[in-house]
Design a protein around this motif. Structure first.
Motif, short mmCIF file in Angstrom:
data_model
loop_
_atom_site.label_atom_id
_atom_site.label_comp_id
_atom_site.label_asym_id
_atom_site.label_seq_id
_atom_site.Cartn_x
_atom_site.Cartn_y
_atom_site.Cartn_z
N SER A 7 13.93 9.97 3.38
CA SER A 7 14.03 8.79 2.52
C SER A 7 12.68 8.42 1.94
O SER A 7 12.58 8.02 0.78
CB SER A 7 14.59 7.61 3.32
N CYS A 8 11.63 8.55 2.75
CA CYS A 8 10.28 8.23 2.29
C CYS A 8 9.87 9.18 1.16
O CYS A 8 9.33 8.74 0.14
CB CYS A 8 9.30 8.32 3.46
N MET A 9 10.14 10.46 1.32
CA MET A 9 9.76 11.44 0.29
C MET A 9 10.58 11.24 -0.99
O MET A 9 10.04 11.36 -2.09
CB MET A 9 9.92 12.87 0.81
N THR A 10 11.86 10.95 -0.86
CA THR A 10 12.69 10.71 -2.05
C THR A 10 12.16 9.50 -2.81
O THR A 10 12.05 9.52 -4.04
CB THR A 10 14.15 10.49 -1.65
N HIS A 11 11.83 8.45 -2.09
CA HIS A 11 11.28 7.25 -2.72
C HIS A 11 9.95 7.57 -3.39
O HIS A 11 9.68 7.14 -4.51
CB HIS A 11 11.10 6.15 -1.68
N PHE A 12 9.11 8.33 -2.71
CA PHE A 12 7.80 8.69 -3.26
C PHE A 12 7.96 9.50 -4.55
O PHE A 12 7.28 9.24 -5.54
CB PHE A 12 6.99 9.48 -2.23
N ILE A 13 8.87 10.46 -4.53
CA ILE A 13 9.07 11.29 -5.72
C ILE A 13 9.59 10.45 -6.88
O ILE A 13 9.10 10.55 -8.00
CB ILE A 13 10.04 12.46 -5.41
N LEU A 14 10.57 9.59 -6.62
CA LEU A 14 11.12 8.76 -7.68
C LEU A 14 10.13 7.73 -8.20
O LEU A 14 10.08 7.44 -9.38
CB LEU A 14 12.40 8.06 -7.21
N VAL A 52 0.82 -1.21 0.00
CA VAL A 52 0.00 0.00 0.00
C VAL A 52 0.86 1.27 0.00
O VAL A 52 0.57 2.22 -0.72
CB VAL A 52 -0.95 0.00 1.22
N CYS A 53 1.92 1.28 0.80
CA CYS A 53 2.76 2.48 0.93
C CYS A 53 4.23 2.07 0.99
O CYS A 53 4.84 2.11 2.06
CB CYS A 53 2.35 3.25 2.18
N PRO A 54 4.81 1.66 -0.15
CA PRO A 54 6.19 1.18 -0.13
C PRO A 54 7.20 2.25 0.29
O PRO A 54 8.24 1.92 0.84
CB PRO A 54 6.44 0.73 -1.57
N CYS A 55 6.87 3.52 0.08
CA CYS A 55 7.82 4.57 0.46
C CYS A 55 8.02 4.61 1.97
O CYS A 55 9.11 4.88 2.46
CB CYS A 55 7.38 5.92 -0.08
#
Length: 189
Positions: free
Chosen positions: A84-91, A63-66
């Protein structure tokens, strides 16, 4: 979680190794006569496709891998969970969505290589920290083909090796029911 079982997943056997070549590991009750130190890489505590062994991390990773990626990165000491969560979400989400919208769906999977390049560094750090095998294949290829499974496997490995087997590291709310109440009829005069 009160009703946890003591299920231990079967050991990971690389494709190049048959079951007859597999090292025999004694059970918890047996004490080996002589303990040998293995200087080579050790196996992961669970396989790449063993997501259902830990349903909590499996569901959050789906559901929320970031968030799960951020927890892994935070444990490995690469900054904050939010960063790290936001960087993953953006990418992952935004770049994939933009490429899909701008190219009418033709370039949907291509930006996945950006998150794979970003995530494979964390997998490499985890492997070097715990002296793990580069299995089932290279870090970049693992994240490129099975990104969600890879971050779930990394979370399970961190959880297994950090010693927090019974505590929930995902900070979920635990709901406890109220005690059972009974009603008694009032006696009449």
């Amino acid at each position: 979680m009160v009703g946890q079982t003591s299920y231990v997943p079967p050991p990971y056997i690389p494709l190049s190794q048959s079951e007859s070549e597999m090292e025999i590991v004694p059970s918890k009750d047996e004490i080996p006569a002589q303990q040998h130190k293995n200087d080579g890489p050790v196996q992961w505590s669970s396989g790449i496709c063993a997501c259902f062994d830990d349903m909590q991390s499996c569901c959050i990773g789906l559901v929320c891998p970031c968030f799960l990626f951020g927890k892994n990165a935070e444990f490995l000491g690469s900054g904050t969970l939010f960063g790290s969560c936001m960087t993953h979400f953006i990418l992952w989400a935004l770049v994939n969505t933009l490429c899909c919208v701008l190219t009418d769906g033709i370039v949907w999977g291509l930006p996945g290589c950006f998150v794979a390049c970003y995530a494979c560094g964390y997998r490499r750090t985890l492997r070097s920290k715990y002296n793990l095998q580069e299995a089932p294949c290279g870090d970049l290829f693992t994240h490129f083909c099975c990104h969600l499974c890879a971050i779930c496997q990394e979370y399970r490995e961190i959880h297994e090796r950090s010693g927090n087997l019974n505590s929930s590291d995902l900070n979920l709310v635990e709901v406890t029911p109220p005690p059972i109440q009974t009603m008694e009829s009032a006696s009449t005069y």
